[in-house]
Motif scaffolding. Structure first.
Motif, PDB file in Angstrom:
ATOM      1  N   VAL A 267       0.841  -1.198   0.000  1.00  9.25           N
ATOM      2  CA  VAL A 267       0.000   0.000   0.000  1.00  9.25           C
ATOM      3  C   VAL A 267       0.873   1.244   0.000  1.00  9.25           C
ATOM      4  O   VAL A 267       0.646   2.191  -0.742  1.00  9.25           O
ATOM      5  CB  VAL A 267      -0.955   0.011   1.217  1.00  9.25           C
ATOM      6  CG1 VAL A 267      -1.750   1.326   1.264  1.00  9.25           C
ATOM      7  CG2 VAL A 267      -1.903  -1.174   1.163  1.00  9.25           C
ATOM      8  N   VAL A 268       1.926   1.232   0.828  1.00  6.31           N
ATOM      9  CA  VAL A 268       2.851   2.368   0.915  1.00  6.31           C
ATOM     10  C   VAL A 268       4.256   1.898   0.578  1.00  6.31           C
ATOM     11  O   VAL A 268       4.706   0.859   1.065  1.00  6.31           O
ATOM     12  CB  VAL A 268       2.840   3.002   2.319  1.00  6.31           C
ATOM     13  CG1 VAL A 268       3.772   4.212   2.364  1.00  6.31           C
ATOM     14  CG2 VAL A 268       1.433   3.411   2.722  1.00  6.31           C
ATOM     15  N   GLY A 269       4.938   2.670  -0.252  1.00  2.22           N
ATOM     16  CA  GLY A 269       6.307   2.341  -0.648  1.00  2.22           C
ATOM     17  C   GLY A 269       6.726   3.247  -1.791  1.00  2.22           C
ATOM     18  O   GLY A 269       5.947   4.089  -2.246  1.00  2.22           O
ATOM     19  N   PRO A 270       7.930   3.097  -2.287  1.00  2.43           N
ATOM     20  CA  PRO A 270       8.362   3.901  -3.432  1.00  2.43           C
ATOM     21  C   PRO A 270       7.510   3.565  -4.656  1.00  2.43           C
ATOM     22  O   PRO A 270       7.273   2.395  -4.948  1.00  2.43           O
ATOM     23  CB  PRO A 270       9.815   3.463  -3.649  1.00  2.43           C
ATOM     24  CG  PRO A 270      10.227   2.820  -2.363  1.00  2.43           C
ATOM     25  CD  PRO A 270       8.996   2.200  -1.794  1.00  2.43           C
ATOM     26  N   ARG A 271       7.049   4.580  -5.370  1.00  2.00           N
ATOM     27  CA  ARG A 271       6.243   4.339  -6.561  1.00  2.00           C
ATOM     28  C   ARG A 271       7.073   3.616  -7.630  1.00  2.00           C
ATOM     29  O   ARG A 271       8.239   3.941  -7.836  1.00  2.00           O
ATOM     30  CB  ARG A 271       5.736   5.665  -7.140  1.00  2.00           C
ATOM     31  CG  ARG A 271       4.566   6.255  -6.379  1.00  2.00           C
ATOM     32  CD  ARG A 271       3.306   5.428  -6.524  1.00  2.00           C
ATOM     33  NE  ARG A 271       2.837   5.376  -7.898  1.00  2.00           N
ATOM     34  CZ  ARG A 271       2.030   4.421  -8.372  1.00  2.00           C
ATOM     35  NH1 ARG A 271       1.652   3.426  -7.599  1.00  2.00           N
ATOM     36  NH2 ARG A 271       1.636   4.445  -9.623  1.00  2.00           N
ATOM     37  N   PRO A 272       6.478   2.627  -8.327  1.00  2.00           N
ATOM     38  CA  PRO A 272       7.231   1.927  -9.384  1.00  2.00           C
ATOM     39  C   PRO A 272       7.383   2.809 -10.619  1.00  2.00           C
ATOM     40  O   PRO A 272       6.393   3.310 -11.161  1.00  2.00           O
ATOM     41  CB  PRO A 272       6.343   0.703  -9.679  1.00  2.00           C
ATOM     42  CG  PRO A 272       4.959   1.137  -9.302  1.00  2.00           C
ATOM     43  CD  PRO A 272       5.116   2.092  -8.152  1.00  2.00           C
ATOM     44  N   HIS A 273       8.602   3.036 -11.056  1.00  2.00           N
ATOM     45  CA  HIS A 273       8.865   3.878 -12.221  1.00  2.00           C
ATOM     46  C   HIS A 273       8.736   3.086 -13.515  1.00  2.00           C
ATOM     47  O   HIS A 273       8.688   1.854 -13.505  1.00  2.00           O
ATOM     48  CB  HIS A 273      10.271   4.476 -12.126  1.00  2.00           C
ATOM     49  CG  HIS A 273      10.415   5.494 -11.048  1.00  2.00           C
ATOM     50  ND1 HIS A 273      11.613   5.745 -10.406  1.00  2.00           N
ATOM     51  CD2 HIS A 273       9.505   6.324 -10.466  1.00  2.00           C
ATOM     52  CE1 HIS A 273      11.431   6.689  -9.494  1.00  2.00           C
ATOM     53  NE2 HIS A 273      10.178   7.056  -9.509  1.00  2.00           N
ATOM     54  N   LEU A 274       8.738   3.808 -14.614  1.00  2.00           N
ATOM     55  CA  LEU A 274       8.821   3.163 -15.920  1.00  2.00           C
ATOM     56  C   LEU A 274      10.193   2.507 -16.063  1.00  2.00           C
ATOM     57  O   LEU A 274      11.178   2.967 -15.473  1.00  2.00           O
ATOM     58  CB  LEU A 274       8.625   4.190 -17.032  1.00  2.00           C
ATOM     59  CG  LEU A 274       7.266   4.905 -17.087  1.00  2.00           C
ATOM     60  CD1 LEU A 274       7.331   6.069 -18.065  1.00  2.00           C
ATOM     61  CD2 LEU A 274       6.159   3.936 -17.498  1.00  2.00           C
ATOM     62  N   TRP A 275      10.278   1.451 -16.863  1.00  2.00           N
ATOM     63  CA  TRP A 275      11.567   0.794 -17.074  1.00  2.00           C
ATOM     64  C   TRP A 275      12.582   1.759 -17.680  1.00  2.00           C
ATOM     65  O   TRP A 275      13.767   1.716 -17.343  1.00  2.00           O
ATOM     66  CB  TRP A 275      11.400  -0.418 -17.984  1.00  2.00           C
ATOM     67  CG  TRP A 275      11.078  -1.681 -17.240  1.00  2.00           C
ATOM     68  CD1 TRP A 275       9.912  -2.379 -17.281  1.00  2.00           C
ATOM     69  CD2 TRP A 275      11.938  -2.402 -16.344  1.00  2.00           C
ATOM     70  NE1 TRP A 275       9.976  -3.485 -16.462  1.00  2.00           N
ATOM     71  CE2 TRP A 275      11.211  -3.529 -15.877  1.00  2.00           C
ATOM     72  CE3 TRP A 275      13.237  -2.207 -15.883  1.00  2.00           C
ATOM     73  CZ2 TRP A 275      11.746  -4.452 -14.989  1.00  2.00           C
ATOM     74  CZ3 TRP A 275      13.779  -3.120 -14.992  1.00  2.00           C
ATOM     75  CH2 TRP A 275      13.044  -4.234 -14.551  1.00  2.00           C
ATOM     76  N   SER A 276      12.115   2.647 -18.576  1.00  7.18           N
ATOM     77  CA  SER A 276      13.029   3.610 -19.203  1.00  7.18           C
ATOM     78  C   SER A 276      13.630   4.546 -18.161  1.00  7.18           C
ATOM     79  O   SER A 276      14.824   4.858 -18.201  1.00  7.18           O
ATOM     80  CB  SER A 276      12.284   4.420 -20.271  1.00  7.18           C
ATOM     81  OG  SER A 276      11.154   5.086 -19.711  1.00  7.18           O
ATOM     82  N   GLN A 277      12.819   5.011 -17.199  1.00 10.85           N
ATOM     83  CA  GLN A 277      13.324   5.867 -16.122  1.00 10.85           C
ATOM     84  C   GLN A 277      14.255   5.083 -15.211  1.00 10.85           C
ATOM     85  O   GLN A 277      15.281   5.581 -14.756  1.00 10.85           O
ATOM     86  CB  GLN A 277      12.151   6.421 -15.307  1.00 10.85           C
ATOM     87  CG  GLN A 277      11.256   7.364 -16.073  1.00 10.85           C
ATOM     88  CD  GLN A 277      10.016   7.730 -15.268  1.00 10.85           C
ATOM     89  OE1 GLN A 277       9.504   6.933 -14.492  1.00 10.85           O
ATOM     90  NE2 GLN A 277       9.534   8.944 -15.463  1.00 10.85           N
ATOM     91  N   ASN A 278      13.892   3.819 -14.951  1.00 14.79           N
ATOM     92  CA  ASN A 278      14.688   2.985 -14.068  1.00 14.79           C
ATOM     93  C   ASN A 278      16.109   2.800 -14.610  1.00 14.79           C
ATOM     94  O   ASN A 278      17.098   2.897 -13.874  1.00 14.79           O
ATOM     95  CB  ASN A 278      14.005   1.626 -13.922  1.00 14.79           C
ATOM     96  CG  ASN A 278      14.369   0.922 -12.631  1.00 14.79           C
ATOM     97  OD1 ASN A 278      14.062   1.415 -11.556  1.00 14.79           O
ATOM     98  ND2 ASN A 278      15.025  -0.213 -12.745  1.00 14.79           N
TER      99      ASN A 278
END
Length: 455
Positions: A367-378
């Motif tokens: 529920v709470v945690g770092p938001r998952p980024h796009l693979w390109s941003q990652n």
């Protein structure tokens, strides 16, 4: 130089504090609940267990000479509130206990007041005693003469209540009247002047010298700590691991790596996601499904691979808020032509994120945690930012500290990502259940208030 011999009573402070708290709990329980609970001893044991678990999870007794009073007050508030919930939870499951609101109110008020009084009396008395008598001071030296080292020295000298006596700098690279010796002079000085703690600038020493310094500190029972010399490092939680006899410095595992905390967080995630799915998503899904289908062709759900814990890919679910397009690895921008009319509303209110509670139930997200980024941003920022990889040590979240702190939405500059990572790392290294509840509460407030970056 004459150094005052200092007493050592710090090791007794925490056991005394714990003992006082347990005595207070026992006395109040016998006084308040004697006529309401059949087996008071069992009830006290139950409270001790609950108190210990909460204290462990929020680090209630991790109070040091440099801990601010506001932090102590916050710890007391968290501990007593969660403890009272556990006390109240005892009565519905006990056939031989009578729940009485007046007794609970008296117990709640008494334990909060008494614990607070004893905690602050002990804390302030020790500080006052240290300042007046000069007892229990720690003698400290610093290796290096960097701006951060000078700031640390100033802190030692201005905050006498912290209980540090600064003796001088050691450096081979700088000459100054405060630099009292070269690195070769350090070890004899430490032994001759009863130095307790060595603070070391990692930029000042070679690997070989550092290895010898660590060996020396351990052989002579001296504390050794390291000064972060660059603002690129948001925190420097270091520990020493040994590969055979060779010391290796590494980041400490956070509390989120502890098995008991993982179970607690997972239990909360499952409970919270079930409530949202049953009472919210169950009726919003058919309604939004019809509106999404009426406005544009395509599926109701948008599915996309995102990097999760340990950079393992998972399929992230969202309500589709854009027209069908081939630029899914491009994040949404302000007035993005791909976003539909109903999509703008969903993004503004974050309703498009609701299907991710299915991801939470499946164990891909929290529920709470770092938001998952796009693979390109990652891939882009994983190479640029040193602490980026720490985000993948925990499950990604539907909401996070960065998002409620104003760092959500489009990444336009590298600084936007730096700030986001800074808050993500802080969350990982300072997690508590209370922090999760605060983030969830602020997220709900932002949904109704609106967020200018939600587009």
């Amino acid at each position: 130089m004459t150094v005052v011999q200092t007493g050592r009573y710090s090791k007794y402070i925490r056991p005394i504090s714990i003992l006082i708290d347990l005595i207070v709990i026992a006395i109040l329980s016998f006084f308040v609940f004697k006529e309401l609970v059949a087996n008071t001893l069992l009830f006290v044991f139950y409270q001790y267990l609950g108190w210990s678990l909460i204290a462990f999870s929020i680090k209630f007794y991790d109070v040091y000479r440099f801990t601010p009073p506001v932090v102590i007050a916050s710890k007391i508030f968290q501990q007593t509130i969660l403890f009272l919930l556990i006390v109240i939870a005892f009565f519905p499951f006990s056939k031989h206990a009578i729940f009485e609101q007046r007794a609970i109110a008296i117990f709640a008020f008494s334990i909060t007041v008494l614990i607070s009084i004893f905690k602050f009396l002990l804390f302030f008395y020790l500080k006052k005693y240290r300042i007046i008598t000069g007892s229990n001071y720690r003698n400290a030296i610093i290796i290096g003469f960097t701006p951060e080292a000078i700031r640390l020295k100033d802190l030692f000298e201005t905050r006498k209540d912290y209980g540090y006596r600064f003796l001088g700098f050691f450096s081979d690279k700088k000459e100054n009247q405060e630099v009292i010796g070269k690195l070769e002079d350090l070890k004899p000085f430490v032994l001759a002047n009863s130095v307790d703690e060595i603070y070391c600038s990692l930029h000042e020493v070679s690997n070989n010298y550092l290895k010898g310094l660590i060996d020396f500190a351990y052989e002579n029972n001296k504390g050794i700590k390291f000064i972060p010399d660059t603002k690129e490092i948001f925190s420097k939680n270091l520990k020493i691991d040994y590969y055979d006899l060779f010391p290796v410095l590494s980041l400490k595992q956070t509390i989120l790596n502890e098995p008991a905390i993982k179970i607690l967080k997972r239990f909360f995630d499952i409970l919270f996601s079930i409530v949202v799915i049953v009472f919210l998503l169950s009726w919003i899904y058919p309604l939004l499904g019809i509106l999404i289908k009426l406005e544009s062709k395509g599926p109701v759900f948008f599915k996309q691979g995102r990097p999760g814990i340990d950079e393992n890919e998972f399929i992230c679910y969202k309500f589709r808020s854009m027209k069908m397009n081939k630029t899914t690895e491009k994040e949404a921008s302000k007035d993005d032509p791909r976003v539909t009319a109903i999509g703008k509303f969903m993004r503004k209110t974050s309703i498009d994120e609701l299907p991710q509670f299915v991801n939470v139930l499946l164990g891909d997200m929290s529920v709470v945690g770092p938001r998952p980024h796009l693979w390109s941003q990652n891939k882009e920022y994983g190479k640029k930012l040193k602490k980026y990889i720490i985000r993948h040590s925990v499950k990604p979240g539907i909401t996070g500290l960065a998002q409620v702190s104003g760092f959500r939405g489009e990444i336009t500059t590298e600084r936007d990502m730096v700030n986001r990572i800074k808050f993500d790392v802080f969350y990982i290294e300072n997690w508590s259940l209370i922090l999760d509840l605060k983030i969830i509460s602020q997220t709900i407030i932002n949904i109704f208030k609106g967020d200018k970056k939600a587009y």
